[in-house]
Design a protein around this motif. Sequence first.
Motif, PDB file in Angstrom:
ATOM      1  N   GLU A   1     -69.205  66.325  34.932  1.00 50.59           N
ATOM      2  CA  GLU A   1     -68.406  65.729  36.055  1.00 50.59           C
ATOM      3  C   GLU A   1     -68.298  64.108  36.138  1.00 50.59           C
ATOM      4  N   ASN A   2     -69.561  63.570  35.650  1.00 48.19           N
ATOM      5  CA  ASN A   2     -69.577  62.168  35.751  1.00 48.19           C
ATOM      6  C   ASN A   2     -68.942  61.387  34.678  1.00 48.19           C
TER       7      ASN A   2
ATOM      8  N   GLU B   1     -58.726  63.460  37.452  1.00 47.85           N
ATOM      9  CA  GLU B   1     -57.585  62.597  37.249  1.00 47.85           C
ATOM     10  C   GLU B   1     -57.934  61.268  36.417  1.00 47.85           C
ATOM     11  N   SER B   2     -59.198  61.561  35.737  1.00 43.98           N
ATOM     12  CA  SER B   2     -59.224  60.428  34.730  1.00 43.98           C
ATOM     13  C   SER B   2     -58.416  60.644  33.423  1.00 43.98           C
ATOM     14  N   GLN B   3     -58.160  59.459  32.941  1.00 43.45           N
ATOM     15  CA  GLN B   3     -57.295  59.449  31.630  1.00 43.45           C
ATOM     16  C   GLN B   3     -57.880  59.192  30.496  1.00 43.45           C
ATOM     17  N   VAL B   4     -57.959  59.933  29.520  1.00 42.17           N
ATOM     18  CA  VAL B   4     -58.804  59.680  28.401  1.00 42.17           C
ATOM     19  C   VAL B   4     -58.251  59.874  27.052  1.00 42.17           C
ATOM     20  N   ARG B   5     -58.532  59.769  25.798  1.00 35.32           N
ATOM     21  CA  ARG B   5     -58.026  60.227  24.745  1.00 35.32           C
ATOM     22  C   ARG B   5     -58.922  61.297  23.874  1.00 35.32           C
TER      23      ARG B   5
ATOM     24  N   ILE C   1     -62.519  70.965  36.012  1.00 29.76           N
ATOM     25  CA  ILE C   1     -63.663  71.186  35.070  1.00 29.76           C
ATOM     26  C   ILE C   1     -64.388  72.478  35.472  1.00 29.76           C
ATOM     27  N   ASP C   2     -64.639  73.393  34.795  1.00 30.86           N
ATOM     28  CA  ASP C   2     -65.553  74.569  35.067  1.00 30.86           C
ATOM     29  C   ASP C   2     -66.844  74.544  34.181  1.00 30.86           C
TER      30      ASP C   2
END
Length: 449
Positions: free
Chosen positions: A151-152, A157-161, A215-216
Amino acid sequence: MFISISVESFHPGSQIDIRQVKNFDQFIGHEFPFKIIKLNKARRNIVVSRRAVLEEERARMREEIVKVLEEGQIREGVVKNITDFGAFIDLGGVDGLLHITDMSWGRVNHPSELVSIGDRIKVKVLSYDRKRERISLGLKQLTAHPWENIENKYPIESQVRGKVVSITDYGAFVELEEGIEGLVHISEMSWTQHVRHPSKLVNISDIVEVKVLKIDSENQKISLGMKQTEDDPWDTLDTKYPPGTKIEGTVCSLTNFGAFVELEENIDGLVHISDMSWTKRIRQASEMFKKDDVIPVVVTEIDIKRRRISLSHKEAFENPWPRFAEQYAVGVEIRGAISRLLERGVVVSLVDEVDGFVPLSHLAIEGLQTPRQSFAEGQELPLEVIEFDKNQKKIVLSVREYFKDKDQADYEAYLAEHPVQEVVADEDDADKDDEMESWGDVHDEQDES
């Protein structure tokens, strides 16, 4: 192979090593300890083995290592063999299995992707069954579990590649890092496109931008979205195209009930058949348009919640019916060409391409059971308007009323042009007669008889 000591001896190829050897040339010129395994003085025949020495050394090392081998230890070993399910590692006198599932936190299609025979690697002892002499080893366990503090690392809502590693009918799995994969469901791929299969948008190994939706950590599942990395065009569509906006669009598909018209890339609206023409009674969209036609339309409604745009083609033009009220007033005489034969009358095309209807009894032929007995598409008829309805956009005409004040000779000439004949039932009659519903209640004296 012959080896020089004080006398010549023979060394079988099978005795050169514990493992199978394909290239014997690599041993030429090197000195090794050998054990005599066969001696025949009479024949002066000596057979030696390097393998026997290695096996004794291996047995000695095995005795030493099994005394101290414990679960949790980190050991160095050599890749001895590779199979589809894993790799066997020589720890020095004893072999252990490095299963494919314990090689990496990420996806591994085959062990050979990570290790090769002869590689010296460090592994962790996962389990040791002394009774069955089975050792399970792990490579990925040398590093921390990637799901720790997930989670950290990947806040909502974070955007990643990430890299697309698998495609299914319902979505695409994207690897964010080794051992961390998330699912982009097919419904989360595009705001505007109707995606039938994920492969239409992404391919294996594609690098894509995604947003973390859910996230689960307990079940090690991450829901990702591709479309959320861009603004939703539907949020501002009603401002961009308020009702009444006139715009040109391209016909992208046709159905029985209407035509879908693309206003901009992947944004389309529906022109229902009832909104295609002021004058024609359209049965199928293909009567008016074909794919890729560029047509003017007017936006009549936008439903943001249901993501639907209603369009009208006819409203892009002036409504001619107020003008028709005078042009086709009751009593006006006019000629029209038959465009369609129905079971209870005929549809005729008038000036301005407006349709009118002639009921069966007003075709002025006694005993006529169906128009097909005496008429064909394309024939012109003399007509008189007997009903005009601006609200229902309906014009009803009559041949009979036209001939009421005409010479008998003209009427007889008409009858001669349209003799009554026997006809074979047409399979399309039922479908054609469905059009009668669009004309509403049309007065036909035959219905009353």
